[in-house]
Design an enzyme around this catalytic site. Structure first.
Site, PDB file in Angstrom:
ATOM      1  CB  SER A 147      -0.879   0.109   1.250  1.00 37.76           C
ATOM      2  OG  SER A 147      -0.406   0.262   2.402  1.00 37.76           O
ATOM      3  CG  ASP A 205       5.304   0.020   5.549  1.00 41.34           C
ATOM      4  OD1 ASP A 205       6.294   0.008   6.295  1.00 41.34           O
ATOM      5  OD2 ASP A 205       4.220  -0.693   5.337  1.00 41.34           O
TER       6      ASP A 205
END
Length: 397
Positions: A147, A205
């Protein structure tokens, strides 16, 4: 500007060391995984916004006239640092026709795109028509930062396409990077996309996807390592589903029940992360085979610690056992309880050894890739620099 095309890619991520200990204030090392998400964005002149995500079987199309009323929720003077509001997210879900509480991959990908498109386009007051195609080498839901790679690609392409930052590709240059200041802007917007998808992400991330390489994370502070080597690995997906929330809660329960036992284990994991950081920096300065036994031993010790704190799984034990028969060293990466494992490959590891390990892991029902960690972050591409399989997807859509 019509018919102008942008192509960008961003890497996934794995946790090298520090899983779970990071929740309790210890150091974690996150590294960029050279399995990438690719995005192609082309401006149109027909008043349409088209989105294609072949990995998840999604194709969407809107008229810009349909989207324009949504701009009222995205004022141009809204601070970039302001998180997505629940009202904005619910409005986008309602517009996209998503049922209340819908949380599938298709749903969150759609809402994240609409949020970034409207937020960034609102700065110029014009909603551009465009085709957006996203294709990924990363499996979804495996804890590999899929994502975030998606959000980083969207942010880089939309910011470039709307003129907020310059697209860095020059004639005759196959790929290029933005300036540090522009990367900061990309990372900031990618974090907004991650907030839409995950609610309260750490920011690790998207930072890995933006800058690549490796970064140190501790108590909310993210510090990119200045220079790291690229390391060969096998990445194995056990395909065993797990709940990060339940696993984190289990570690917390053990820590409360056995503090004198668990706290030293977490402290040891912290020391492993810091020792590994030093080894990586030394390897970047002066590569040497002598560093690999140290990295392997650190992986073995950490894997035992992760079993002690209760986040191991029989499937992960099997990965370690299978790779050990080939003289290789493995550990889980991410939440544990299933999910993925990484196996370090030395530069002189014979192709036959790698092939045999992959075959044996496949026999166990696992999915396996040979790839690298320490990969570059977001990149701008020209078509000749793209991988053949990516070009095949792009040309077929």
């Amino acid at each position: 500007m019509l018919n102008k095309t942008w192509v960008v890619s961003a890497p996934g991520k794995v946790i090298l060391h520090g899983e779970h200990a990071v929740v309790h204030g210890k150091v974690a090392l996150a590294v960029a995984l050279n399995l990438r998400t690719f995005l192609r964005m082309t401006l149109r002149d027909d008043g349409k916004v088209q989105m294609q995500l072949p990995n998840i079987g999604t194709r969407l199309c809107w008229q810009t006239s349909e989207l324009r009323p949504l701009l009222a929720a995205f004022p141009a003077d809204r601070p970039e640092s302001q998180a997505p509001s629940p009202e904005q997210v619910e409005k986008l879900k309602a517009f996209a026709g998503l049922a209340d509480g819908a949380a599938g991959v298709h749903s969150i990908a759609t809402v994240a795109f609409l949020y970034l498109y409207l937020s960034i386009a609102s700065k110029g007051g014009v909603l551009p028509s465009m085709d957006v195609l996203v294709w990924s080498e990363l499996p979804t839901g495996a804890g590999l930062g899929s994502s975030a790679a998606y959000s980083v690609c969207l942010a880089g392409a939309l910011l470039s396409g709307c003129g907020v930052i310059a697209y860095p590709l020059r004639e005759g240059q196959s790929l290029a990077r933005w300036t540090e200041e522009e990367l900061d802007v990309i990372n900031s917007w990618a974090f907004r996309g991650e907030q839409v998808i995950h609610g309260n992400p750490s920011g690790v991330d998207n930072a890995v996807g933006t800058w690549g390489g490796a970064l140190r994370y501790q108590s909310g502070k993210i510090t990119p390592l200045k220079k790291v080597p690229m390391l060969r690995i096998l990445l194995t997906n056990t395909k065993v589903p797990r709940s990060t929330k339940i696993l984190v809660a289990g570690v917390k329960d053990k820590l409360l029940k056995f503090p004198a036992i668990m706290e030293p284990v977490l402290t040891s994991i912290d020391a492993i992360s810091q020792e590994c950081e030093g080894v990586l920096e030394a390897m970047a300065e002066r590569p040497s085979q002598e560093h690999y036994p140290v990295l392997e031993e650190l992986m073995d010790i950490n894997q035992h610690h992760l079993n002690v704190i209760g986040v191991g799984h029989s499937s992960l034990d099997r990965v370690c056992q299978v790779t050990a028969t080939h003289g290789l060293h493995s550990k889980l990466t991410g939440a544990g309880g299933g999910g993925c494992a990484i196996t370090l490959l030395r530069p002189d590891t014979a192709p036959s050894v790698v092939a045999a390990a992959i075959q044996d892991l496949g026999t166990c029902g696992f999915e396996c890739w040979e790839t690298d960690i320490g990969a570059p972050g977001i990149r701008a591409h020209s078509p000749p620099s793209l991988k053949a399989e990516v070009l095949k997807v792009f040309s077929g859509m």
